[in-house]
Design an enzyme around this catalytic site. Structure first.
Site, short mmCIF file in Angstrom:
data_model
loop_
_atom_site.label_atom_id
_atom_site.label_comp_id
_atom_site.label_asym_id
_atom_site.label_seq_id
_atom_site.Cartn_x
_atom_site.Cartn_y
_atom_site.Cartn_z
N CYS A 2 61.87 14.44 -0.84
CA CYS A 2 62.47 13.27 -0.22
C CYS A 2 62.69 12.18 -1.26
O CYS A 2 62.46 12.37 -2.45
CB CYS A 2 61.57 12.73 0.90
SG CYS A 2 61.07 13.99 2.08
N ARG A 50 64.62 11.85 4.15
CA ARG A 50 63.96 13.14 4.29
C ARG A 50 64.88 14.33 4.05
O ARG A 50 65.99 14.39 4.60
CB ARG A 50 63.34 13.28 5.69
CG ARG A 50 62.49 14.54 5.80
CD ARG A 50 61.84 14.72 7.14
NE ARG A 50 60.88 15.81 7.09
CZ ARG A 50 60.55 16.58 8.11
NH1 ARG A 50 61.10 16.36 9.30
NH2 ARG A 50 59.67 17.54 7.98
N GLU A 77 55.59 17.87 -2.14
CA GLU A 77 54.98 18.93 -1.35
C GLU A 77 53.52 19.08 -1.75
O GLU A 77 53.19 19.06 -2.94
CB GLU A 77 55.68 20.29 -1.59
CG GLU A 77 57.15 20.34 -1.23
CD GLU A 77 57.41 20.33 0.27
OE1 GLU A 77 56.45 20.46 1.05
OE2 GLU A 77 58.60 20.21 0.65
#
Length: 632
Positions: A2, A50, A77
């Site tokens: 993002c 996002r 992540e």
């Protein structure tokens, strides 16, 4: 994956305009086209764009904790989020979503700043604790994900995943930093300790920063570092088995995704190793993508196809043509800061190709830095052996004299190009390695700078921060110190910046399994003979992968992911080379001697010297300052 942005008032907690945060996020819509959100409170605003990868519908951001007391905007992540979630649930935590973002919130509430040590992943996030009235900014261990910051005239700290997020704020100053120009001309990029704009900072890799209302901004604090100070004990067989365990862990942990996943495949050792282990772990054919060149000596698509056939992948390939140069303005807008690693062009192209088929792609980045795979590292190890035998009082006059008189022969075969080797051997190890890593040596940079620019820089040299980093590196040998510098300086500033911006420009998530911190920490403890044997770098990795890959993939001479810019500037782009020297944009800055630039272009076009890299740097700088709207 993002994009995040936000504002935090260091003084009185003034109201934050949500529209301003929204504009900062919208400048990075490419990082997150699947959703957007803004949250504001007294003195704080967080924004998010996002790209949905995991828990596609259930993890909108900015996200609140279950009790509403903490809020996060997160880019990246966390690969071990499921294990952390089970541990936290066992300690009473409750979750409303299935993604990794909420796990960070719960980890912060349970462990505080120590939660960072538990996160295995790539990330940059802003987490606001309402009870403490403080903001945590944090960046992952190796700097895979970026975070820019700037204190503004209204007393706020602005932050964003890319410089363009800060540029969307009207109070950001657009004044160039001459030291950043010196850094850029030395390295071909602006390293993480500097920004092209005065007043803008980058949160260093493995660092965090805690901001509080009513207090000045403290400097970043380091929460992770890599150490080469210890050595593994054990046989090559045992070390190879342990390495294979870490390789598999790094690859399989990064194959978790709720969207299509694939891999970049250059045909080299690193990307081929990743594809081999992906194929081993997957019941479906792996999607692979390759980029080639129309210059035969630089093209590796044949090797990539060999690996693709070996593992029966769904393979896609494209060739980069010289007229791709016309896309340079798009490259400039991706990076904002001047960035002259010419492999950015094919990297962008392979990201475009991958995005046609997948949303997540695994790369082979990191192995050269961790396992000593660069030719310069191998040369440095050998030079350090010579330095150990010959004291400085002998080396400096002998090799310094040879370096001074030896001709600079860019056109000659590599083994006849001894000038740089002599110059390096005359210097201390740290100075020699800095010279090997730089694109333009100090004396050549300052020969093309104008007299006012030289006065502005004073005694500052771009190499000094790298030299200092090496001198204080936690390591035993010159090779240790060189690899430490590559991991801490070169990799976040060049390699990871390139991959992040090019992949995010097409809304593709790139993951680096060979940068799993457990693998990096293992590699840093390898005895030197397991990294380099003879002239062969990355020895243990290659030896370990012999069960998967043929020798012509493992042991052929490393080519690298390069672009034939020198040929382009002598052929179809020769007029561009001449135009660079006459650039009104560069002349307006007052940084350069225009006559020196003309000589650089003419000497390159006539084949007297190879100035392709310098011309590319100048062109990217010229276009970047126009893009940013700055002058010297």
């Amino acid at each position: 994956m993002c994009g995040i942005a936000g504002l935090f008032h260091l003084g009185t907690p003034k109201p934050v305009d949500p529209f301003r945060v929204e504009r900062m996020c919208d400048a990075m819509v490419h990082r997150g086209p699947d959703g957007a959100g803004v949250w504001t409170d007294a003195g704080i605003g967080l924004g998010h764009r996002r790209l949905s990868i995991i828990d596609l519908e259930g993890s909108p951001q900015p996200m609140h904790s279950a009790d509403g007391e903490t809020v996060i905007a997160f880019n990246g992540e966390i690969y071990n989020f499921r294990e952390l979630r089970r541990e936290l649930e066992g300690q009473g935590a409750r979750f409303r979503t299935d993604g990794d973002t909420e796990v960070i919130l719960a980890a912060w509430q349970r462990w505080g700043i120590d939660c960072l040590d538990r996160l295995n992943g790539m990330f940059a996030f802003a987490l606001y604790d309402k009870r403490k009235k403080e903001l945590l900014l944090a960046r992952d261990r190796l700097g895979v994900k970026p975070l820019f910051m700037a204190e503004l005239s209204d007393g706020s700290m602005a932050f964003a995943s890319e410089l363009k997020g800060l540029l969307a704020h009207p109070l950001l100053r657009r004044e160039a930093d001459p030291k950043a120009v010196e850094d850029y001309m030395a390295w071909g990029y602006v390293p993480d300790h500097r920004s092209i704009l005065k007043g803008v900072e980058k949160l260093p890799a493995g660092h965090f920063r805690v901001l509080k209302h009513g207090a000045s901004a403290p400097p970043p604090r380091q929460w992770w570092d890599i150490s080469f100070a210890d050595r593994h004990k054990g046989s090559t067989k045992d070390l190879s088995a342990e390495l294979m365990h870490h390789l598999r862990e790094g690859v399989t942990s990064r194959m978790v995704s709720d969207v299509p996943l694939g891999a970049f495949l250059s045909g080299g050792v690193d990307s081929s190793s990743v594809v081999a282990l992906m194929a081993e772990a997957s019941s479906e054919p792996v999607n692979t993508c390759s980029i080639g060149f129309d210059v035969a000596d630089l093209d590796e698509t044949g090797y990539a196809k060999q690996v693709a056939d070996l593992f029966s992948t769904n393979h896609h390939s494209q060739t980069v043509q010289p007229d791709d140069f016309q896309e340079i303005d798009r490259l400039v807008s991706m990076f904002d800061e001047p960035f002259a690693d010419a492999s950015a062009l094919p990297t962008w192209r392979v990201c475009q190709l991958a995005r046609e088929h997948v949303t997540v792609a695994l790369s082979g980045d990191g192995a050269d830095e961790a396992f000593a795979g660069y030719r310069r590292q191998v040369f440095h190890a050998r030079e350090e052996q010579a330095r150990a035998v010959l004291p400085a009082y002998l080396r400096k006059p002998i090799f310094g004299g040879l370096g001074a008189i030896w001709p600079k022969a860019d056109w000659a075969p590599r083994h006849f190009r001894a000038k740089s080797t002599f110059q390096s051997l005359a210097a201390d190890g740290e100075v020699g390695y800095a010279r090997a890593l730089s694109v333009i040596p100090s004396e050549h940079r300052h020969a093309i700078f104008s007299e006012p620019m030289r006065r502005e820089l004073g005694d500052y040299r771009a190499e000094q921060p790298l030299i200092d980093l090496m001198k204080h590196a936690p390591g035993r040998s010159g090779l240790d110190r060189a690899q430490y510098a590559d991991l801490k300086f070169w990799m976040p500033g060049d390699i990871l910046t390139k991959v992040d911006r090019t992949s995010m420009s097409v809304s593709l998530e790139a993951r680096e399994p060979l940068l799993d911190h457990r693998l990096i920490e293992f590699a840093a403890r390898l005895p030197q003979k397991e990294r380099i044997r003879g002239r062969q770098g990355k020895w243990l990795l290659k030896h370990t992968m012999e069960r998967y890959l043929p020798d012509n993939i493992l042991y052929r001479q490393k080519q690298g992911f390069v672009t034939p810019i020198s040929q382009w500037f002598r052929g179809p782009l020769a007029s561009q080379a001449k135009a660079i020297a006459a650039s009104a944009g560069l002349a307006k800055t007052g940084w350069f001697d225009s006559k020196a630039l003309t000589r650089i272009a003419d000497d390159h076009i006539e084949g007297r010297t190879d100035n392709g890299r310098i011309l590319w740097q100048l062109l990217m700088l010229q276009k970047s300052i126009k893009h940013l709207g700055i002058v010297g």
